[in-house]
Scaffold this active site. Structure first.
Site, PDB file in Angstrom:
ATOM      1  N   ASN A 114     -11.342  -2.292  -4.908  1.00 39.55           N
ATOM      2  CA  ASN A 114     -10.578  -1.346  -5.729  1.00 39.55           C
ATOM      3  C   ASN A 114     -11.271  -0.996  -7.049  1.00 39.55           C
ATOM      4  O   ASN A 114     -10.889  -0.025  -7.713  1.00 39.55           O
ATOM      5  CB  ASN A 114      -9.151  -1.855  -5.985  1.00 39.55           C
ATOM      6  N   ASP A 152       0.826  -1.211   0.000  1.00 35.80           N
ATOM      7  CA  ASP A 152       0.000   0.000   0.000  1.00 35.80           C
ATOM      8  C   ASP A 152       0.858   1.258   0.000  1.00 35.80           C
ATOM      9  O   ASP A 152       1.969   1.261   0.527  1.00 35.80           O
ATOM     10  CB  ASP A 152      -0.924  -0.026   1.234  1.00 35.80           C
TER      11      ASP A 152
HETATM   12  C1  IPE Z   1      -5.616  -2.564   0.040  1.00 35.45           C
HETATM   13  O1  IPE Z   1      -5.257  -1.241  -0.120  1.00 35.45           O
HETATM   14  C2  IPE Z   1      -5.612  -3.270  -1.273  1.00 35.45           C
HETATM   15  C3  IPE Z   1      -4.322  -3.399  -1.939  1.00 35.45           C
HETATM   16  C4  IPE Z   1      -3.159  -2.981  -1.511  1.00 35.45           C
HETATM   17  C5  IPE Z   1      -4.380  -4.057  -3.204  1.00 35.45           C
HETATM   18  P1  IPE Z   1      -6.317  -0.056  -0.272  1.00 35.45           P
HETATM   19  O2  IPE Z   1      -5.529   1.180  -0.447  1.00 35.45           O
HETATM   20  O3  IPE Z   1      -7.316  -0.393  -1.310  1.00 35.45           O
HETATM   21  O4  IPE Z   1      -7.046  -0.091   1.148  1.00 35.45           O
HETATM   22  P2  IPE Z   1      -7.877   1.029   1.900  1.00 35.45           P
HETATM   23  O5  IPE Z   1      -8.926   1.535   0.956  1.00 35.45           O
HETATM   24  O6  IPE Z   1      -6.917   2.095   2.288  1.00 35.45           O
HETATM   25  O7  IPE Z   1      -8.431   0.329   3.106  1.00 35.45           O
HETATM   26  C1  IPE Z   2      -1.725   0.321  -3.344  1.00 33.51           C
HETATM   27  O1  IPE Z   2      -1.489   1.688  -3.368  1.00 33.51           O
HETATM   28  C2  IPE Z   2      -1.995  -0.245  -4.717  1.00 33.51           C
HETATM   29  C3  IPE Z   2      -3.380  -0.668  -4.954  1.00 33.51           C
HETATM   30  C4  IPE Z   2      -4.361  -0.617  -4.105  1.00 33.51           C
HETATM   31  C5  IPE Z   2      -3.669  -1.194  -6.279  1.00 33.51           C
HETATM   32  P1  IPE Z   2      -2.663   2.745  -3.328  1.00 33.51           P
HETATM   33  O2  IPE Z   2      -3.087   3.039  -4.723  1.00 33.51           O
HETATM   34  O3  IPE Z   2      -3.764   2.281  -2.434  1.00 33.51           O
HETATM   35  O4  IPE Z   2      -1.929   4.000  -2.708  1.00 33.51           O
HETATM   36  P2  IPE Z   2      -2.502   4.999  -1.617  1.00 33.51           P
HETATM   37  O5  IPE Z   2      -2.994   4.169  -0.468  1.00 33.51           O
HETATM   38  O6  IPE Z   2      -3.584   5.783  -2.256  1.00 33.51           O
HETATM   39  O7  IPE Z   2      -1.320   5.828  -1.244  1.00 33.51           O
HETATM   40 MG    MG Z   3      -4.101   2.470  -0.462  1.00 34.04          MG
END
Ligand code: IPE
Ligand code: IPE
Ligand code: MG
Length: 244
Positions: free
Chosen positions: A61, A13
């Site tokens: 997502n 993340d």
């Molecule tokens: C969890 O991260 C899913 C992945 C890393 C693929 P998110 O960024 O989607 O989670 P939330 O929304 O912060 O809980």
């Molecule tokens: C994790 O990074 C990747 C996926 C969930 C696909 P994020 O896209 O959630 O990055 P942040 O949490 O917005 O920084």
């Molecule tokens: Mg994230």
């Protein structure tokens, strides 16, 4: 020698925030994140970790803007295309878990191709969780169990937790010993809810594109220092145990 986890599960993340810090579009963060993913896979394989599970795309997502979702799908496809032979040469077995019905035909076919190519490999098992959610996993296991009951293969009165566990996506693999989440968020976000019941949790503020081999070593060191009890009482020297 320190104790190594057999199975490491990672929520990768922080790509978006990494890009924002640099005044770049979110997709630049995802591109940088892929590079970290590549390095972490190689490092775990070198360390003889048996199973590495990576959360790449959650069931939730899809709620992101179509442009970002489309770009992520494109990255999965090109990333697989680019890395599949190196992974195969590394004797790594790739498996995808999640509901693939919402992916494009092209991506689904590529996933099947990679799974077939690496299916007989005996080195590290690499699990990519894509369109995956822990609740989805438990739901599909229960739905399959209900079908087995309806078909008369299992008696409803006889079911045990093992009947659910054996129908989950990770059924043949050990549960994660170490669960890592980067980017400072202190939540599970619907990853492997059943399987992490007794995982050791490790959270770091480092954003995924900044996560290095040294950061993984830190997590491994923390893990080695944990006292895993699984509900039992702490191991005590014999003389302190009172009778009666
Ligand atoms: C969890 O991260 C899913 C992945 C890393 C693929 P998110 O960024 O989607 O989670 P939330 O929304 O912060 O809980
Ligand atoms: C994790 O990074 C990747 C996926 C969930 C696909 P994020 O896209 O959630 O990055 P942040 O949490 O917005 O920084
Ligand atoms: Mg994230």
């Amino acid at each position: 020698m320190t104790t190594l986890p057999q199975h490491i599960a990672i929520i990768m993340d922080g790509n978006g925030r990494w890009a924002k810090q640099r005044f770049m579009p979110r997709i630049a963060g995802h591109r940088a994140g892929i590079e970290t993913t590549r390095r972490v896979i190689q490092y775990c394989a070198r360390k003889n970790i048996k199973v590495l599970s990576l959360f790449a795309f959650s069931s939730e997502n899809w709620r992101r803007p179509p442009q970002e979702v489309g770009y992520l799908m494109e990255l999965f496809l090109t990333g697989l295309q680019r890395e599949m032979h190196a992974l195969h040469d590394g004797n790594i077995q790739l498996r995808f878990i999640g509901d693939r019905s919402r992916f494009s035909d092209k991506l689904r076919k590529k996933i099947e191709e990679v799974e077939t190519l690496t299916g007989q490999n005996t080195g590290m098992t690499l699990i990519i969780a894509a369109d995956y959610g822990g609740q989805w996993d438990i739901f599909q296991a229960v739905a399959h169990l209900a079908q087995a009951i309806e078909a008369g293969e299992v008696r409803g009165a006889d079911i045990t937790p093992a009947d659910i566990a054996s129908r989950l996506s990770f059924a043949d693999l050990p549960d994660p010993d170490l669960f890592i989440r980067t980017s400072g968020e202190l939540r599970i976000s619907n990853f492997m809810l059943w399987q992490i019941a007794y995982s050791e949790l490790y959270f770091t503020d480092i954003l995924w594109p900044d996560f290095t081999e040294a950061e993984l070593d830190k997590a491994l060191l923390h893990y080695a220092g944990r006292d895993r009890r699984f509900g039992k009482s702490q191991q005590e020297p014999q003389q302190y145990i009172t009778e009666g």
